[in-house]
Write a protein that holds these residues in place. Structure first.
Motif, PDB file in Angstrom:
ATOM      1  N   ASP A 261     -30.997-102.236  43.436  1.00 51.69           N
ATOM      2  CA  ASP A 261     -31.556-103.494  42.944  1.00 51.69           C
ATOM      3  C   ASP A 261     -30.511-104.605  43.045  1.00 51.69           C
ATOM      4  OD1 ASP A 261     -29.912-103.512  40.560  1.00 51.69           O
ATOM      5  OD2 ASP A 261     -31.309-102.107  39.658  1.00 51.69           O
ATOM      6  N   PRO A 262     -30.925-105.877  42.893  1.00 54.29           N
ATOM      7  CA  PRO A 262     -29.984-106.995  43.073  1.00 54.29           C
ATOM      8  C   PRO A 262     -28.757-106.920  42.172  1.00 54.29           C
ATOM      9  CG  PRO A 262     -32.237-107.815  43.112  1.00 54.29           C
ATOM     10  CD  PRO A 262     -32.322-106.364  42.741  1.00 54.29           C
ATOM     11  N   ALA A 263     -28.914-106.472  40.916  1.00 57.06           N
ATOM     12  CA  ALA A 263     -27.764-106.394  40.016  1.00 57.06           C
ATOM     13  C   ALA A 263     -26.729-105.397  40.530  1.00 57.06           C
ATOM     14  CB  ALA A 263     -28.227-105.996  38.607  1.00 57.06           C
ATOM     15  N   MET A 264     -27.186-104.289  41.111  1.00 57.02           N
ATOM     16  CA  MET A 264     -26.254-103.315  41.663  1.00 57.02           C
ATOM     17  C   MET A 264     -25.574-103.863  42.906  1.00 57.02           C
ATOM     18  SD  MET A 264     -28.416 -99.756  41.172  1.00 57.02           S
ATOM     19  CE  MET A 264     -27.066 -98.680  41.683  1.00 57.02           C
ATOM     20  N   LEU A 265     -26.334-104.510  43.767  1.00 57.76           N
ATOM     21  CA  LEU A 265     -25.746-105.092  44.977  1.00 57.76           C
ATOM     22  C   LEU A 265     -24.650-106.084  44.619  1.00 57.76           C
ATOM     23  CD1 LEU A 265     -29.035-105.649  47.004  1.00 57.76           C
ATOM     24  CD2 LEU A 265     -27.261-103.978  47.534  1.00 57.76           C
ATOM     25  N   ASP A 266     -24.913-106.932  43.631  1.00 61.90           N
ATOM     26  CA  ASP A 266     -23.910-107.912  43.217  1.00 61.90           C
ATOM     27  C   ASP A 266     -22.676-107.224  42.649  1.00 61.90           C
ATOM     28  OD1 ASP A 266     -25.587-109.955  43.992  1.00 61.90           O
ATOM     29  OD2 ASP A 266     -26.300-110.401  41.955  1.00 61.90           O
ATOM     30  N   ALA A 267     -22.872-106.204  41.834  1.00 63.72           N
ATOM     31  CA  ALA A 267     -21.743-105.523  41.205  1.00 63.72           C
ATOM     32  C   ALA A 267     -20.868-104.813  42.234  1.00 63.72           C
ATOM     33  CB  ALA A 267     -22.248-104.532  40.159  1.00 63.72           C
ATOM     34  N   PHE A 268     -21.475-104.296  43.299  1.00 61.60           N
ATOM     35  CA  PHE A 268     -20.726-103.619  44.358  1.00 61.60           C
ATOM     36  C   PHE A 268     -20.236-104.586  45.434  1.00 61.60           C
ATOM     37  CE2 PHE A 268     -23.264 -99.709  43.144  1.00 61.60           C
ATOM     38  CZ  PHE A 268     -22.172 -99.013  42.656  1.00 61.60           C
ATOM     39  N   GLY A 269     -20.765-105.802  45.442  1.00 69.20           N
ATOM     40  CA  GLY A 269     -20.407-106.750  46.496  1.00 69.20           C
ATOM     41  C   GLY A 269     -21.017-106.389  47.835  1.00 69.20           C
ATOM     42  N   LEU A 270     -22.221-105.823  47.802  1.00 72.76           N
ATOM     43  CA  LEU A 270     -22.906-105.411  49.026  1.00 72.76           C
ATOM     44  C   LEU A 270     -23.959-106.433  49.435  1.00 72.76           C
ATOM     45  CD1 LEU A 270     -23.524-101.631  48.171  1.00 72.76           C
ATOM     46  CD2 LEU A 270     -21.914-102.510  49.876  1.00 72.76           C
ATOM     47  N   GLU A 271     -24.127-106.578  50.728  1.00 69.99           N
ATOM     48  CA  GLU A 271     -25.210-107.406  51.240  1.00 69.99           C
ATOM     49  C   GLU A 271     -26.518-106.624  51.158  1.00 69.99           C
ATOM     50  OE1 GLU A 271     -25.233-110.569  52.325  1.00 69.99           O
ATOM     51  OE2 GLU A 271     -23.130-110.687  51.651  1.00 69.99           O
ATOM     52  N   PRO A 272     -27.608-107.278  50.769  1.00 67.60           N
ATOM     53  CA  PRO A 272     -28.885-106.548  50.712  1.00 67.60           C
ATOM     54  C   PRO A 272     -29.340-106.102  52.089  1.00 67.60           C
ATOM     55  CG  PRO A 272     -29.215-108.901  50.334  1.00 67.60           C
ATOM     56  CD  PRO A 272     -27.735-108.681  50.350  1.00 67.60           C
ATOM     57  N   ALA A 273     -30.069-105.006  52.120  1.00 66.40           N
ATOM     58  CA  ALA A 273     -30.669-104.539  53.371  1.00 66.40           C
ATOM     59  C   ALA A 273     -31.784-105.499  53.778  1.00 66.40           C
ATOM     60  CB  ALA A 273     -31.226-103.129  53.178  1.00 66.40           C
ATOM     61  N   PRO A 274     -32.143-105.518  55.054  1.00 65.38           N
ATOM     62  CA  PRO A 274     -33.280-106.346  55.471  1.00 65.38           C
ATOM     63  C   PRO A 274     -34.531-105.989  54.677  1.00 65.38           C
ATOM     64  CG  PRO A 274     -32.113-105.468  57.382  1.00 65.38           C
ATOM     65  CD  PRO A 274     -31.538-104.780  56.178  1.00 65.38           C
ATOM     66  N   SER A 275     -35.349-106.984  54.387  1.00 63.31           N
ATOM     67  CA  SER A 275     -36.530-106.755  53.552  1.00 63.31           C
ATOM     68  C   SER A 275     -37.468-105.725  54.173  1.00 63.31           C
ATOM     69  CB  SER A 275     -37.272-108.065  53.317  1.00 63.31           C
ATOM     70  OG  SER A 275     -37.643-108.654  54.549  1.00 63.31           O
ATOM     71  N   TRP A 276     -37.538-105.692  55.517  1.00 66.69           N
ATOM     72  CA  TRP A 276     -38.427-104.730  56.158  1.00 66.69           C
ATOM     73  C   TRP A 276     -37.956-103.294  55.914  1.00 66.69           C
ATOM     74  CZ3 TRP A 276     -36.541-101.192  59.546  1.00 66.69           C
ATOM     75  CH2 TRP A 276     -35.334-101.483  60.199  1.00 66.69           C
ATOM     76  N   LEU A 277     -36.611-103.121  55.847  1.00 69.83           N
ATOM     77  CA  LEU A 277     -36.080-101.781  55.616  1.00 69.83           C
ATOM     78  C   LEU A 277     -36.336-101.342  54.179  1.00 69.83           C
ATOM     79  CD1 LEU A 277     -34.555 -99.318  56.576  1.00 69.83           C
ATOM     80  CD2 LEU A 277     -32.403-100.512  56.137  1.00 69.83           C
ATOM     81  N   THR A 278     -36.176-102.267  53.242  1.00 70.51           N
ATOM     82  CA  THR A 278     -36.468-101.952  51.851  1.00 70.51           C
ATOM     83  C   THR A 278     -37.925-101.530  51.696  1.00 70.51           C
ATOM     84  OG1 THR A 278     -34.775-103.478  51.043  1.00 70.51           O
ATOM     85  CG2 THR A 278     -36.520-102.872  49.500  1.00 70.51           C
ATOM     86  N   SER A 279     -38.824-102.278  52.318  1.00 74.71           N
ATOM     87  CA  SER A 279     -40.250-101.941  52.242  1.00 74.71           C
ATOM     88  C   SER A 279     -40.531-100.586  52.881  1.00 74.71           C
ATOM     89  CB  SER A 279     -41.085-103.027  52.932  1.00 74.71           C
ATOM     90  OG  SER A 279     -40.911-104.266  52.290  1.00 74.71           O
ATOM     91  N   THR A 280     -39.873-100.317  54.018  1.00 72.63           N
ATOM     92  CA  THR A 280     -40.084 -99.050  54.722  1.00 72.63           C
ATOM     93  C   THR A 280     -39.574 -97.871  53.909  1.00 72.63           C
ATOM     94  OG1 THR A 280     -39.926-100.160  56.869  1.00 72.63           O
ATOM     95  CG2 THR A 280     -39.566 -97.774  56.831  1.00 72.63           C
ATOM     96  N   ALA A 281     -38.381 -98.020  53.303  1.00 73.34           N
ATOM     97  CA  ALA A 281     -37.803 -96.929  52.502  1.00 73.34           C
ATOM     98  C   ALA A 281     -38.700 -96.603  51.311  1.00 73.34           C
ATOM     99  CB  ALA A 281     -36.406 -97.312  52.039  1.00 73.34           C
ATOM    100  N   LYS A 282     -39.182 -97.623  50.639  1.00 67.44           N
ATOM    101  CA  LYS A 282     -40.039 -97.390  49.470  1.00 67.44           C
ATOM    102  C   LYS A 282     -41.385 -96.813  49.894  1.00 67.44           C
ATOM    103  CE  LYS A 282     -37.857-100.884  46.551  1.00 67.44           C
ATOM    104  NZ  LYS A 282     -38.038-102.139  45.783  1.00 67.44           N
ATOM    105  N   ALA A 283     -41.916 -97.275  51.016  1.00 69.95           N
ATOM    106  CA  ALA A 283     -43.187 -96.735  51.506  1.00 69.95           C
ATOM    107  C   ALA A 283     -43.048 -95.263  51.883  1.00 69.95           C
ATOM    108  CB  ALA A 283     -43.675 -97.548  52.701  1.00 69.95           C
ATOM    109  N   ALA A 284     -41.894 -94.897  52.446  1.00 70.85           N
ATOM    110  CA  ALA A 284     -41.664 -93.499  52.831  1.00 70.85           C
ATOM    111  C   ALA A 284     -41.618 -92.603  51.593  1.00 70.85           C
ATOM    112  CB  ALA A 284     -40.363 -93.384  53.623  1.00 70.85           C
ATOM    113  N   LEU A 285     -40.987 -93.073  50.525  1.00 76.93           N
ATOM    114  CA  LEU A 285     -40.930 -92.285  49.296  1.00 76.93           C
ATOM    115  C   LEU A 285     -42.317 -92.128  48.680  1.00 76.93           C
ATOM    116  CD1 LEU A 285     -37.663 -93.763  47.758  1.00 76.93           C
ATOM    117  CD2 LEU A 285     -37.992 -91.415  48.558  1.00 76.93           C
TER     118      LEU A 285
END
Length: 269
Positions: free
Chosen positions: A203-227
């Motif tokens: 989630d965004p709070a974790m990304l900020d805390a780790f200093g990571l760039e978010p994944a592309p929105s299409w990948l996020t949607s695909t990962a959640k759809a696969a689960l």
């Protein structure tokens, strides 16, 4: 069954038979989540365990908690596991709120995962049983002031994250070791994709805390759809007949169960 009196039995059935894969994934992300807190990640960085042997650190944590769920905290193996946990923690001056928070992730992160990706949503009995089980574990670990009731403890968790999730170099360091560990479980050509798939579920709070760039929105949607697609498949499968917690012959550090280790062998000495 009563969610307080029978908390262990309810949680054992949920984790070992109903949702073994989901609990494993949820607790991987739960532990990852705790590294968003600078005071926690700084302590882990000082120990050097994640740098030297991240797989053993992961296996020790998973197996010690699995021992408690498989056998119960008052069983001989459960007591042995708790002694190992307390032996490790008592070596350090750990803030009680940090301990409370880490314990809370074992209660609530699997619930949130199951509500999004489980083949069914957890029942109210299962939620309450998880709270009562880990509250009893916390008492045996000397953790003070566990909030009274499921909702009160959830409110503490949310407030703690809002106040304590902050970017720090040690967050990024421990996060990197953990991401590298997750990716190491896949063949080398798949590791870049595995890394992005993990990031897509943060989630965004974790990304900020780790200093990571978010994944592309299409990948996020695909990962959640696969689960969610996996959940639809599992929903149609026959009930599991054998538990799947510590009984995992492919454990990387301690192959074989229960002859491959004793709970007292786990963790730092």
């Amino acid at each position: 069954m009563d969610p307080e009196r029978d908390a262990w039995e309810i949680l054992r059935l949920s984790t070992g038979y109903e949702f073994p894969w989901d609990y494993t994934r949820a607790l991987e992300f739960a532990l990852f989540r705790t590294y968003c807190v600078p005071s926690i990640s700084a302590l882990l960085a000082r120990t050097g365990e994640f740098e030297r042997r991240p797989q053993k650190r992961y296996d020790d944590t998973a197996l010690l908690m699995g021992e408690l769920v498989d056998h119960g905290y008052d069983s001989p193996r459960g007591k042995e596991a708790l002694r190992a946990v307390n032996r490790m923690h008592h070596r350090y001056d750990i803030d009680n709120d940090d301990m409370l928070y880490v314990l809370s992730t074992f209660v609530y992160d699997p619930v949130e995962w199951l509500e999004q990706y489980g083949w069914r949503k957890p029942s109210e009995h299962e939620k309450q049983a998880s709270y009562h089980f880990y509250r009893a574990v916390g008492a045996r670990m000397g953790i003070r002031d566990v909030p009274e009731g499921y909702e009160a403890y959830l409110a503490f968790k949310r407030r703690y994250e809002a106040e304590r999730f902050k970017h720090a170099d040690t967050n990024a360091e421990i996060g990197r070791y953990t991401l590298d560990l997750f990716c190491s479980w896949y063949p080398a050509p798949l590791r870049p994709a595995a890394r992005q798939a993990v990031i897509a579920l943060l989630d965004p709070a974790m990304l900020d805390a780790f200093g990571l760039e978010p994944a592309p929105s299409w990948l996020t949607s695909t990962a959640k759809a696969a689960l969610r697609a996996r959940a639809r498949v599992v929903r149609r499968m026959p009930p599991r007949r054998e538990p799947f917690l510590t009984n995992q012959p492919k454990n990387r550090t301690y192959p074989g169960y229960p002859t491959g280790y004793r709970p007292s062998d786990l963790g730092t000495s």
